[in-house]
Design a protein around this motif. Structure first.
Motif, short mmCIF file in Angstrom:
data_model
loop_
_atom_site.label_atom_id
_atom_site.label_comp_id
_atom_site.label_asym_id
_atom_site.label_seq_id
_atom_site.Cartn_x
_atom_site.Cartn_y
_atom_site.Cartn_z
N VAL A 246 101.66 30.58 0.41
CA VAL A 246 102.93 30.93 1.05
C VAL A 246 103.74 31.89 0.17
CG1 VAL A 246 104.33 29.02 0.14
CG2 VAL A 246 104.79 29.89 2.43
N GLU A 247 103.39 31.98 -1.13
CA GLU A 247 104.14 32.89 -2.01
C GLU A 247 103.99 34.34 -1.59
OE1 GLU A 247 100.08 32.48 -3.94
OE2 GLU A 247 101.56 31.08 -3.13
N SER A 248 102.89 34.66 -0.85
CA SER A 248 102.71 36.06 -0.44
C SER A 248 103.78 36.48 0.57
CB SER A 248 101.31 36.31 0.11
OG SER A 248 101.09 35.52 1.24
N LEU A 249 104.35 35.51 1.31
CA LEU A 249 105.46 35.84 2.22
C LEU A 249 106.69 36.25 1.41
CD1 LEU A 249 105.38 32.87 4.77
CD2 LEU A 249 104.36 35.11 5.02
N THR A 250 107.04 35.41 0.44
CA THR A 250 108.27 35.67 -0.30
C THR A 250 108.09 36.80 -1.31
OG1 THR A 250 107.66 33.80 -1.66
CG2 THR A 250 109.29 33.41 0.04
N ALA A 251 106.85 36.98 -1.80
CA ALA A 251 106.60 38.10 -2.73
C ALA A 251 106.83 39.41 -2.00
CB ALA A 251 105.19 38.03 -3.27
N SER A 252 106.38 39.47 -0.73
CA SER A 252 106.58 40.70 0.05
C SER A 252 108.06 40.96 0.27
CB SER A 252 105.88 40.57 1.41
OG SER A 252 104.50 40.50 1.23
N ARG A 253 108.82 39.87 0.47
CA ARG A 253 110.24 40.05 0.71
C ARG A 253 110.94 40.59 -0.54
NH1 ARG A 253 114.37 35.89 3.57
NH2 ARG A 253 114.20 34.58 1.75
N SER A 254 110.59 40.04 -1.71
CA SER A 254 111.25 40.50 -2.93
C SER A 254 110.87 41.95 -3.24
CB SER A 254 110.91 39.58 -4.12
OG SER A 254 109.52 39.53 -4.30
N LEU A 288 102.50 22.36 6.68
CA LEU A 288 101.90 22.17 5.35
C LEU A 288 101.78 23.54 4.69
CD1 LEU A 288 99.01 19.86 6.61
CD2 LEU A 288 101.12 19.09 5.53
N THR A 289 102.22 23.65 3.43
CA THR A 289 102.13 24.94 2.74
C THR A 289 101.55 24.75 1.34
OG1 THR A 289 104.37 24.81 1.80
CG2 THR A 289 104.17 25.80 3.99
N THR A 290 100.88 25.79 0.85
CA THR A 290 100.35 25.74 -0.53
C THR A 290 100.79 27.00 -1.28
OG1 THR A 290 98.28 26.98 -0.17
CG2 THR A 290 98.26 24.62 0.37
N SER A 291 100.85 26.87 -2.61
CA SER A 291 101.18 28.03 -3.45
C SER A 291 100.50 27.91 -4.80
CB SER A 291 102.70 28.12 -3.65
OG SER A 291 102.98 29.15 -4.59
N ASN A 292 99.90 29.03 -5.25
CA ASN A 292 99.30 29.07 -6.59
C ASN A 292 100.29 29.48 -7.66
OD1 ASN A 292 96.78 28.39 -5.56
ND2 ASN A 292 96.19 30.51 -5.23
N VAL A 293 101.35 30.19 -7.27
CA VAL A 293 102.32 30.69 -8.25
C VAL A 293 103.72 30.32 -7.80
CG1 VAL A 293 101.10 32.57 -9.46
CG2 VAL A 293 101.94 32.96 -7.17
N THR A 294 104.14 29.14 -8.16
CA THR A 294 105.39 28.56 -7.66
C THR A 294 106.60 29.43 -7.98
OG1 THR A 294 104.33 26.52 -8.36
CG2 THR A 294 106.54 26.33 -7.45
N LYS A 296 107.05 32.39 -7.86
CA LYS A 296 107.24 33.54 -6.96
C LYS A 296 107.83 33.14 -5.60
CE LYS A 296 103.95 36.93 -8.70
NZ LYS A 296 102.77 37.72 -8.37
N ILE A 297 107.95 31.85 -5.33
CA ILE A 297 108.50 31.44 -4.03
C ILE A 297 110.01 31.45 -4.13
CG2 ILE A 297 108.50 29.66 -2.25
CD1 ILE A 297 106.04 28.56 -3.41
N ASP A 298 110.67 32.16 -3.25
CA ASP A 298 112.13 32.20 -3.36
C ASP A 298 112.76 30.92 -2.79
OD1 ASP A 298 112.22 32.51 -0.63
OD2 ASP A 298 112.87 34.59 -0.65
N LEU A 299 113.99 30.70 -3.16
CA LEU A 299 114.67 29.45 -2.82
C LEU A 299 114.83 29.25 -1.32
CD1 LEU A 299 117.37 29.38 -5.62
CD2 LEU A 299 115.38 27.89 -5.39
N ALA A 300 114.88 30.34 -0.57
CA ALA A 300 115.01 30.23 0.89
C ALA A 300 113.88 29.38 1.46
CB ALA A 300 114.99 31.61 1.53
#
Length: 419
Positions: A246-254, A288-294, A296-300
């Motif tokens: 799921v970090e790829s969603l928020t990484a794209s946003r940042s 259900l969500t997973t992340s390898n690099v926590t 990078k996930i934004d607070l939203a």
């Protein structure tokens, strides 16, 4: 049709639940009520079990014809359990053999939004049992989602008591986060089969979301969630939605905010978050969500998760149990022969880990587990295969010979990790 059975004594007595999972053969046409009657008779005859126990062979002709297995599920430790003093929750299920289908968005082209399974799926069978973590992690996740469904069923006011139906599993790659999500959904589809007629599992790949659909902005994201909404609209269905990495969603946003990506990216991400907020209002969905690099996930997104569970590399005791399950499987298949009794860590502990003829092989396995600390769960599961492929000089090996081959495979894996 309610196919879970709560077996109680006198009114007002509260007895701890024990879950009995009954795997019915897919070709069986037996009535569930009949299966339950025969299972209760089996449990009456064998009311004392050692920990989680599974019957796969039956004297009862009806069970032999119709049932693959009867399991006393998810009891921890090798202690004796008297089923007569427990509340038996009986869950009867058969597996769906279909391959996953694609949720296609465009009629004119096969644009795959996600993979879609009907649960319980043959493909996911045994995943939950094969995953070994520190004690409590799997039980907590199971209890969390069960309470989520229970609160929804009782119409608890979510403005007064807040919960979101969102689980976030985070930690390094190779620790089994995606498998744990699949196993959790499978387990709950069985546990809640009395409440929901069927369960569905939708897996969205965040990477494909951005690589394929960038130029289409949030339009296709909305279409994908409309498809998921159609599944949720069936109130007899329990729907699990998995968003991997799921970090790829928020990484794209940042990246978009920093000006390194077009503003289109930020619309896609915002669209996903908006859609998630809309579907989680329904009582029959779990996200259900997973992340390898926590980091990078934004607070939203993090704020939306009720449970944020860290899944780390396995400890020495978890590795011991992973290897033990692998060796048991290879003995069952006669790749390791003859069968020899290996002791659990608990049994070794009662003998103070003293070396004797009885404990020698198990202590060798314990030392091997300690040497393997630092390897990912994914790497550990490959060790027995590599041991046989690279160092097993015959088709059949003794336990002792196989443990030596495993030691060499572990050393090779550790050397490769340095590069």
């Amino acid at each position: 049709m309610d196919i879970s059975d709560h077996h109680m004594t006198d009114v007002g007595s509260i007895r701890p639940d024990v879950h009995i999972e009954v795997h019915v053969k897919s070709q069986s046409t037996a009535k569930r009520s009949e299966v339950r009657t025969h299972v209760l008779s089996l449990l009456d005859r064998h009311s004392t079990v050692l920990g989680s126990y599974t019957w796969t062979e039956f004297d009862d002709e009806f069970l032999a014809k119709n049932v693959e297995s009867v399991s006393v599920a998810d009891l921890t430790g090798p202690k004796l359990v008297d089923l007569k003093v427990h509340n038996l929750c009986i869950h009867i299920f058969s597996l769906n053999d279909d391959s996953p289908s694609m949720l296609a968005l465009e009629e004119e082209e096969e644009l795959s939004a996600a993979n879609h399974w009907l649960l319980p799926a043959a493909e996911f069978h045994g995943i939950w049992e094969s995953l070994i973590y520190e004690e409590g992690i799997k039980t907590q996740l199971l209890d969390y989602v069960s309470t989520t469904i229970f609160f929804s069923d009782r119409n608890v006011d979510s403005n007064l008591i807040a919960w979101n139906r969102v689980v976030l599993l985070h930690g390094p790659p190779g620790t089994g986060k995606t498998s744990l999500c699949k196993g959790l959904a499978q387990k709950l589809s069985i546990r809640l089969s009395g409440r929901y007629a069927h369960s569905q599992f939708v897996e969205i790949n965040s990477h494909s979301l951005f690589s394929k659909w960038f130029s289409e902005s949030g339009k296709l994201v909305t279409k994908m969630f409309q498809k998921i909404q159609e599944l949720i609209d069936d109130k007899d269905a329990l729907v699990f939605v998995l968003i991997d990495e799921v970090e790829s969603l928020t990484a794209s946003r940042s990246a978009a905010q920093a000006g390194t990506e077009p503003s289109d990216a930020i619309r896609v991400v915002n669209s996903v978050l908006t859609q998630l907020d809309q579907i989680k209002r329904h009582p029959n969905v779990v996200i259900l969500t997973t992340s390898n690099v926590t980091e990078k996930i934004d607070l939203a997104f993090v704020d939306r998760a009720d449970i944020k569970q860290y899944i780390g590399p396995p400890s020495a005791s978890a590795i011991f149990h992973i290897y033990l399950s692998c060796l048991e499987e290879l003995m069952k298949r006669h790749i390791i022969y003859p069968r020899q009794q290996l002791l659990s860590l608990e049994e070794l502990g009662t003998m103070n880990f003293m070396e004797s003829d009885v404990t020698r092989l198990s202590l060798t396995l314990r030392n091997l587990a300690q040497r393997s600390v630092g390897l990912s769960g994914r790497a550990l599961r490959k060790i027995p295969f590599l041991a046989h492929a690279l160092y097993g000089k015959s088709s059949t090996l003794t336990v002792e010979g196989f443990l030596k081959a495993m030691e060499r495979a572990v050393d090779k894996q550790r050397q490769e990790q340095r590069f």
